[in-house]
Scaffold this motif. Structure first.
Motif, PDB file in Angstrom:
ATOM      1  N   ALA A  13      18.394 -12.967   5.414  1.00 55.06           N
ATOM      2  CA  ALA A  13      18.286 -11.543   5.106  1.00 55.06           C
ATOM      3  C   ALA A  13      17.303 -11.303   3.957  1.00 55.06           C
ATOM      4  N   PHE A  14      17.360 -12.158   2.924  1.00 53.23           N
ATOM      5  CA  PHE A  14      16.391 -12.039   1.833  1.00 53.23           C
ATOM      6  C   PHE A  14      14.971 -12.244   2.351  1.00 53.23           C
ATOM      7  N   GLY A  15      14.804 -13.209   3.250  1.00 52.05           N
ATOM      8  CA  GLY A  15      13.479 -13.452   3.811  1.00 52.05           C
ATOM      9  C   GLY A  15      12.957 -12.248   4.572  1.00 52.05           C
ATOM     10  N   LEU A  16      13.814 -11.620   5.381  1.00 50.42           N
ATOM     11  CA  LEU A  16      13.398 -10.429   6.114  1.00 50.42           C
ATOM     12  C   LEU A  16      13.056  -9.294   5.152  1.00 50.42           C
ATOM     13  N   ALA A  17      13.875  -9.102   4.119  1.00 47.74           N
ATOM     14  CA  ALA A  17      13.605  -8.046   3.134  1.00 47.74           C
ATOM     15  C   ALA A  17      12.248  -8.245   2.485  1.00 47.74           C
ATOM     16  N   GLY A  18      11.935  -9.492   2.103  1.00 45.74           N
ATOM     17  CA  GLY A  18      10.642  -9.767   1.485  1.00 45.74           C
ATOM     18  C   GLY A  18       9.479  -9.468   2.414  1.00 45.74           C
ATOM     19  N   MET A  19       9.612  -9.811   3.698  1.00 43.77           N
ATOM     20  CA  MET A  19       8.527  -9.550   4.650  1.00 43.77           C
ATOM     21  C   MET A  19       8.331  -8.052   4.890  1.00 43.77           C
ATOM     22  N   LEU A  20       9.434  -7.300   4.931  1.00 40.34           N
ATOM     23  CA  LEU A  20       9.315  -5.852   5.118  1.00 40.34           C
ATOM     24  C   LEU A  20       8.647  -5.191   3.913  1.00 40.34           C
ATOM     25  N   ILE A  21       9.015  -5.634   2.718  1.00 38.47           N
ATOM     26  CA  ILE A  21       8.367  -5.099   1.524  1.00 38.47           C
ATOM     27  C   ILE A  21       6.892  -5.480   1.502  1.00 38.47           C
ATOM     28  N   ALA A  22       6.592  -6.721   1.912  1.00 36.39           N
ATOM     29  CA  ALA A  22       5.196  -7.175   1.947  1.00 36.39           C
ATOM     30  C   ALA A  22       4.365  -6.347   2.914  1.00 36.39           C
ATOM     31  N   LEU A  23       4.963  -5.907   4.025  1.00 35.80           N
ATOM     32  CA  LEU A  23       4.240  -5.123   5.021  1.00 35.80           C
ATOM     33  C   LEU A  23       3.707  -3.819   4.438  1.00 35.80           C
ATOM     34  N   SER A  24       4.397  -3.280   3.426  1.00 35.52           N
ATOM     35  CA  SER A  24       3.968  -2.005   2.845  1.00 35.52           C
ATOM     36  C   SER A  24       2.654  -2.133   2.070  1.00 35.52           C
ATOM     37  N   VAL A  25       2.332  -3.337   1.594  1.00 36.48           N
ATOM     38  CA  VAL A  25       1.152  -3.505   0.727  1.00 36.48           C
ATOM     39  C   VAL A  25      -0.152  -3.227   1.473  1.00 36.48           C
ATOM     40  N   PRO A  26      -0.442  -3.891   2.619  1.00 34.36           N
ATOM     41  CA  PRO A  26      -1.700  -3.565   3.314  1.00 34.36           C
ATOM     42  C   PRO A  26      -1.751  -2.124   3.804  1.00 34.36           C
ATOM     43  N   LEU A  27      -0.605  -1.563   4.156  1.00 33.88           N
ATOM     44  CA  LEU A  27      -0.598  -0.157   4.568  1.00 33.88           C
ATOM     45  C   LEU A  27      -1.006   0.743   3.415  1.00 33.88           C
ATOM     46  N   LEU A  28      -0.487   0.472   2.224  1.00 33.60           N
ATOM     47  CA  LEU A  28      -0.843   1.274   1.056  1.00 33.60           C
ATOM     48  C   LEU A  28      -2.306   1.100   0.679  1.00 33.60           C
ATOM     49  N   ILE A  29      -2.824  -0.100   0.839  1.00 30.01           N
ATOM     50  CA  ILE A  29      -4.235  -0.337   0.522  1.00 30.01           C
ATOM     51  C   ILE A  29      -5.139   0.505   1.410  1.00 30.01           C
ATOM     52  N   SER A  30      -4.694   0.772   2.641  1.00 32.47           N
ATOM     53  CA  SER A  30      -5.506   1.554   3.581  1.00 32.47           C
ATOM     54  C   SER A  30      -5.392   3.058   3.375  1.00 32.47           C
ATOM     55  N   VAL A  31      -4.480   3.505   2.506  1.00 32.19           N
ATOM     56  CA  VAL A  31      -4.288   4.943   2.285  1.00 32.19           C
ATOM     57  C   VAL A  31      -5.356   5.465   1.336  1.00 32.19           C
ATOM     58  N   ARG A  32      -5.987   6.569   1.700  1.00 33.02           N
ATOM     59  CA  ARG A  32      -6.982   7.210   0.844  1.00 33.02           C
ATOM     60  C   ARG A  32      -6.295   8.107  -0.179  1.00 33.02           C
ATOM     61  N   MET A  33      -6.752   8.056  -1.399  1.00 33.55           N
ATOM     62  CA  MET A  33      -6.248   8.923  -2.449  1.00 33.55           C
ATOM     63  C   MET A  33      -7.222  10.077  -2.679  1.00 33.55           C
ATOM     64  N   THR A  34      -6.712  11.284  -2.857  1.00 38.07           N
ATOM     65  CA  THR A  34      -7.571  12.422  -3.172  1.00 38.07           C
ATOM     66  C   THR A  34      -7.808  12.491  -4.673  1.00 38.07           C
ATOM     67  N   ASP A  35      -8.965  13.017  -5.058  1.00 40.66           N
ATOM     68  CA  ASP A  35      -9.278  13.176  -6.468  1.00 40.66           C
ATOM     69  C   ASP A  35      -8.327  14.163  -7.120  1.00 40.66           C
ATOM     70  N   LEU A  36      -8.047  13.937  -8.401  1.00 43.86           N
ATOM     71  CA  LEU A  36      -7.281  14.931  -9.148  1.00 43.86           C
ATOM     72  C   LEU A  36      -8.144  16.157  -9.333  1.00 43.86           C
ATOM     73  N   PRO A  37      -7.527  17.361  -9.324  1.00 39.93           N
ATOM     74  CA  PRO A  37      -8.308  18.584  -9.406  1.00 39.93           C
ATOM     75  C   PRO A  37      -8.998  18.734 -10.753  1.00 39.93           C
ATOM     76  N   THR A  38     -10.154  19.405 -10.722  1.00 40.60           N
ATOM     77  CA  THR A  38     -10.889  19.689 -11.954  1.00 40.60           C
ATOM     78  C   THR A  38     -10.165  20.761 -12.740  1.00 40.60           C
TER      79      THR A  38
END
Length: 452
Positions: free
Chosen positions: A182-207
């Motif tokens: 179960a710990f192993g599965l939890a670690g893999m699921l958390i790891a899956l979020s990292v490449p997904l987050l890297i692919s997310v574009r961030m918008t600039d903060l407003p001026t």
């Protein structure tokens, strides 16, 4: 401060709805994967703790993480604003993944005992103190303001799905392979979020109004040139007051002080956080500890309590679905206040129903109105906060929900033992209702909308 390795793009003038935006959906998938991993982790931790020690020792292991989370969360908000929420979430998920997988490997190889589980719980709580404010600050960076209510609804649906899927997967893994699997599965699921987050574009903060621009990673307000580094930033129409820009390398305590001052001066955020606090303090005790004691007194049994919780979950899911479909609701401040009041009445009524069927109906109303008020309050928190302060504002709100509100659970249990379920549920409902009364009485909050 520069944003290294950050994909960014200015927010388009006409943005597609959040539920059809691939960028938002990637963020949601990352969030959901991380949350499912969290649920599997907690099941694995509780099972391993029970197998390695007494019930009391297992309880200590499960609560160890709450201490650093409560003590360090304000600092976590400063870190999220200084370095950018996405980088903080990615780093936090990487640390959590490494810690969980390391424990899984040790459990496969040996039986290290409770001390290892306590250390893991402590690490998780410490990282959560940084992770949670950053998660709260992310939605404003992946979508436009007019989509934030819909994103809150989508986030609510993701949480409901993660709770069900995580419990199912965690229980199955423990049954087939023990806590290590179960710990192993939890670690893999958390790891899956990292490449997904890297692919997310961030918008600039407003001026800002003075011509400066918020740093891409949320480090603070920077002037258009070095000479303007200490320039005053004009107050926005929410009445938060002028904010002094801070030079690079300013002490963290100064950022924290400025964040708290920003909340205190803000005519919407200050009463909104107070209303959220009252709602959580009145809600957490009855729906966690109180419901168990009520089911025992009524003779509903574990299955009856499960049906009541299912009713609550259905109502909360319906509220999240409503916001996901509608996208926004007019008069958000007033609707949130009224929903909080109606939900508080339903909480009080729960103690006076005798049958499981009636309790399920009442719990459905509790979930519907509490879920609606919670989602709207979360969306208002996002839309009313200057994005450069979202980490610190989220940390203050998180301390209330995750630090103060859980303290009401042992108090609720003790109070029910002294006075019974009826008086305690009614008192808790009154505390929750005070949040709605406050929101209705404070004009700027009552008139607050989800778009500026």
């Amino acid at each position: 401060m520069t944003a290294i390795g950050t994909l960014s793009a200015p927010a388009p003038a006409a943005q597609r709805p959040a539920h059809r935006d691939p960028n938002v959906l990637r963020w949601l998938a990352a969030y959901m994967s991380s949350m499912i991993g969290d649920n599997v982790y907690y099941i694995a931790l509780s099972w391993a703790a029970v197998q390695s020690g007494t019930a009391a020792q297992a309880g200590v292991v499960m609560t160890v993480s709450a201490v650093p989370r409560a003590l360090l969360m304000l600092g976590g908000g400063v870190i999220a604003d200084r370095f950018g929420p996405r980088k903080v979430v990615i780093g936090s998920d990487a640390v959590r993944c490494a810690a969980v997988l390391a424990v899984a490997a040790l459990l496969f190889a040996t039986s290290p005992g409770l001390w290892l589980l306590a250390v893991l719980s402590l690490v998780f709580g410490t990282v959560d103190a940084v992770f949670m404010p950053a998660v709260g600050a992310l939605p404003a960076r992946v979508t436009s303001r007019d989509q934030l209510a819909r994103v809150q609804g989508m986030r609510g649906l993701a949480i409901r799905f993660a709770n069900v899927a995580g419990a199912t997967l965690g229980g199955l893994c423990v049954a087939l392979g023990g806590a290590a699997a179960a710990f192993g599965l939890a670690g893999m699921l958390i790891a899956l979020s990292v490449p997904l987050l890297i692919s997310v574009r961030m918008t600039d903060l407003p001026t800002d109004a003075a011509g400066g621009a918020h740093d891409m990673d949320g480090a603070g307000v920077a002037g258009a040139s070095a000479d303007k580094e200490h320039a005053r930033v004009a107050a926005d129409k929410t009445g938060a007051g002028a904010v002094q820009a801070k030079p690079a390398g300013a002490p963290a305590w100064r950022d924290l002080r400025d964040g708290l001052g920003y909340i205190r001066r803000h005519r919407v955020l200050a009463p909104l956080i107070a209303a959220i606090a009252l709602g959580d303090l009145g809600f957490v005790g009855p729906l966690n500890v109180g419901l168990t004691l009520l089911a025992d007194q009524r003779g509903w049994g574990a299955s009856g309590m499960g049906w009541v919780l299912a009713g609550f979950g259905t109502g909360a899911g319906a509220a999240a679905l409503l916001l996901t479909v509608r996208g926004r609701l007019p008069r958000a401040g007033r609707v949130a206040a009224v929903a909080l009041l109606v939900g508080s009445v339903a909480i009080g009524a729960l103690a006076f129903v005798s049958s499981v069927a009636a309790a399920v109906v009442v719990a459905l109303f509790v979930g519907l109105f509490a879920g609606l008020s919670g989602a709207l309050c979360g969306a208002l928190l996002q839309t009313q906060t200057d994005p450069a302060y979202l980490g610190r504002v989220s940390s203050v709100s998180g301390i209330v929900s995750l630090g103060l509100a859980p303290l009401s659970m042992p108090l609720t249990a003790a109070a029910i033992g002294w006075w019974g379920t009826g008086p305690v549920f009614v008192t808790s409902a009154a505390v929750c209702g005070l949040g709605g009364v406050l929101a209705l009485c404070v004009g700027p909050l009552r008139r607050a909308e989800l778009t500026k």
